[in-house]
Enzyme design. Structure first.
Site, PDB file in Angstrom:
ATOM      1  N   TYR A  95       9.087  29.548  20.752  1.00 43.23           N
ATOM      2  CA  TYR A  95       7.722  30.105  20.692  1.00 43.23           C
ATOM      3  C   TYR A  95       7.582  31.327  21.611  1.00 43.23           C
ATOM      4  CZ  TYR A  95       2.576  30.137  20.948  1.00 43.23           C
ATOM      5  OH  TYR A  95       1.250  30.498  20.908  1.00 43.23           O
ATOM      6  N   LYS A 138       6.713  35.398  20.835  1.00 42.93           N
ATOM      7  CA  LYS A 138       5.587  36.157  21.399  1.00 42.93           C
ATOM      8  C   LYS A 138       6.096  37.410  22.105  1.00 42.93           C
ATOM      9  CE  LYS A 138       2.567  33.379  19.663  1.00 42.93           C
ATOM     10  NZ  LYS A 138       1.672  33.808  18.572  1.00 42.93           N
ATOM     11  N   ASP A 154       2.798  31.200   2.214  1.00 37.89           N
ATOM     12  CA  ASP A 154       3.620  31.003   3.409  1.00 37.89           C
ATOM     13  C   ASP A 154       3.953  32.405   3.912  1.00 37.89           C
ATOM     14  OD1 ASP A 154       5.765  30.840   5.149  1.00 37.89           O
ATOM     15  OD2 ASP A 154       6.849  29.331   3.978  1.00 37.89           O
ATOM     16  N   VAL A 155       3.452  32.763   5.092  1.00 37.34           N
ATOM     17  CA  VAL A 155       3.603  34.147   5.563  1.00 37.34           C
ATOM     18  C   VAL A 155       5.061  34.547   5.795  1.00 37.34           C
ATOM     19  CG1 VAL A 155       1.296  34.332   6.583  1.00 37.34           C
ATOM     20  CG2 VAL A 155       3.215  33.510   7.992  1.00 37.34           C
ATOM     21  N   ASN A 196      -2.340  36.286  12.306  1.00 38.68           N
ATOM     22  CA  ASN A 196      -2.635  35.158  13.200  1.00 38.68           C
ATOM     23  C   ASN A 196      -1.720  33.941  13.029  1.00 38.68           C
ATOM     24  OD1 ASN A 196      -4.576  33.346  14.857  1.00 38.68           O
ATOM     25  ND2 ASN A 196      -4.459  32.362  12.851  1.00 38.68           N
TER      26      ASN A 196
HETATM   27  C1  BGC Z   1      -0.058  28.122  23.058  1.00 39.95           C
HETATM   28  C2  BGC Z   1      -0.867  26.939  23.567  1.00 39.95           C
HETATM   29  C3  BGC Z   1      -1.017  27.024  25.067  1.00 39.95           C
HETATM   30  C4  BGC Z   1      -1.474  28.376  25.540  1.00 39.95           C
HETATM   31  C5  BGC Z   1      -1.470  28.515  27.057  1.00 39.95           C
HETATM   32  C6  BGC Z   1      -0.679  29.385  23.576  1.00 39.95           C
HETATM   33  O1  BGC Z   1      -0.002  30.509  23.100  1.00 39.95           O
HETATM   34  O2  BGC Z   1      -0.007  28.108  21.641  1.00 39.95           O
HETATM   35  O3  BGC Z   1      -0.239  25.735  23.182  1.00 39.95           O
HETATM   36  O4  BGC Z   1      -1.957  26.032  25.511  1.00 39.95           O
HETATM   37  O5  BGC Z   1      -0.643  29.379  24.997  1.00 39.95           O
HETATM   38  O6  BGC Z   1      -0.308  28.015  27.652  1.00 39.95           O
END
Ligand code: BGC
Length: 269
Positions: A167, A171, A67-68, A94
């Site tokens: 998410y 990023k 598990d990273v 990744n």
């Molecule tokens: C997400 C995907 C998405 C894509 C473009 C990615 O980083 O994990 O679910 O389709 O971005 O929106």
């Protein structure tokens, strides 16, 4: 036959049992790199089959469960990689997950888990890789670099994404983690770059492409007019991991069919 330049540059790919990670592992193995395929316990059988295929083709591969987001497991994973292949030259950072929710309904657990895997996981693996690269140092006969780290980011390090606050925040975090490491580690001849995939056909976004209606909707966001395949990303990673990109450090390489080009403005505004 000339030996592949990757033959003495083992690569460790996290989250490599499926999707983009799997494609990167198979691509780097096909290029001649010994590969460490990181995965979760339930992916054991899949990874055993990958290892068998790679070995059948004359390559070298090792599956390692970790598990990273767990410091101890990451330390053990790198120790296993070094024990098997002598060192690690390439980290493909990744592993990543989505736990989507409308913002007002997002649980702390879903916020935290996505941060743990996507961001802390990249920190822990990059740190372990940097320690190994520095321990071994530069061997000019093998590579001009002590090591290379490729951070799997997303177009969502740039594009805000309603319903995906956790998410998108990871990023955005990966963007500055990558850039800061690129600046800090360059004197040790460690290169750190990011790949920003757009919409790629993998399990993480299946609902976005598995009906023709969803796919048509998605294609409106992609000027190049097709969804990406995991191999599109693997080829970019292969270049960043190679010494052909030796002067590339701190770069953000979008591999997205133009998703970042504000497609909504084509013909408008
Ligand atoms: C997400 C995907 C998405 C894509 C473009 C990615 O980083 O994990 O679910 O389709 O971005 O929106």
């Amino acid at each position: 036959m000339e030996q592949s330049p990757f033959a003495r540059q083992p690569a460790l790919i996290t989250g490599a049992a499926s999707g983009i990670g799997r494609a990167c592992a198979l691509h780097l193995a096909a290029k001649g790199a010994p590969v460490v395929i990181n995965h979760l316990p339930h992916e054991q059988a899949t990874v055993e089959a990958m290892v068998a295929d790679i070995e059948q083709a004359g390559g070298r591969a090792l599956g390692v469960v970790a598990d990273v987001s767990n410091e101890e497991q990451v330390t053990e994973m790198f120790a296993k990689a070094v024990a098997a292949f002598g060192t690690v030259y390439i980290l493909v950072n990744n592993a990543g997950i989505q736990k989507d929710a409308e913002f007002a309904e997002m649980s702390v657990a879903d916020w935290q888990r996505v941060l743990d895997v996507n961001l802390t996981g990249q920190f822990l693996c990059a740190r372990a890789a940097a320690r190994e690269f520095r321990r071994r140092g530069v061997k000019p006969e093998i590579s001009p670099a002590a090591g290379k780290i490729i951070c799997m980011s997303s177009v969502h390090q740039v594009i805000p994404w309603a319903g995906h606050a956790n998410y998108a925040a990871t990023k955005g975090g990966i963007h500055m983690l990558m850039a800061t490491l690129a600046q800090e580690l360059a004197p040790a001849r460690i290169r750190v770059n990011a790949v920003l995939p757009g919409a790629i056909r993998t399990p993480i976004n299946r609902p976005a492409w598995d009906t023709s209606e969803a796919l048509n909707d998605l294609l409106r966001l992609i000027p190049y007019g097709r969804i990406g395949e995991p191999e599109d990303i693997a080829k970019a990673v292969g270049w960043l991991a190679s010494d052909d990109s030796d002067y590339v450090n701190g770069a953000n390489l979008a591999v997205d069919g133009g998703m970042l080009l504000y497609p909504g403005f084509a013909g408008h505004g």
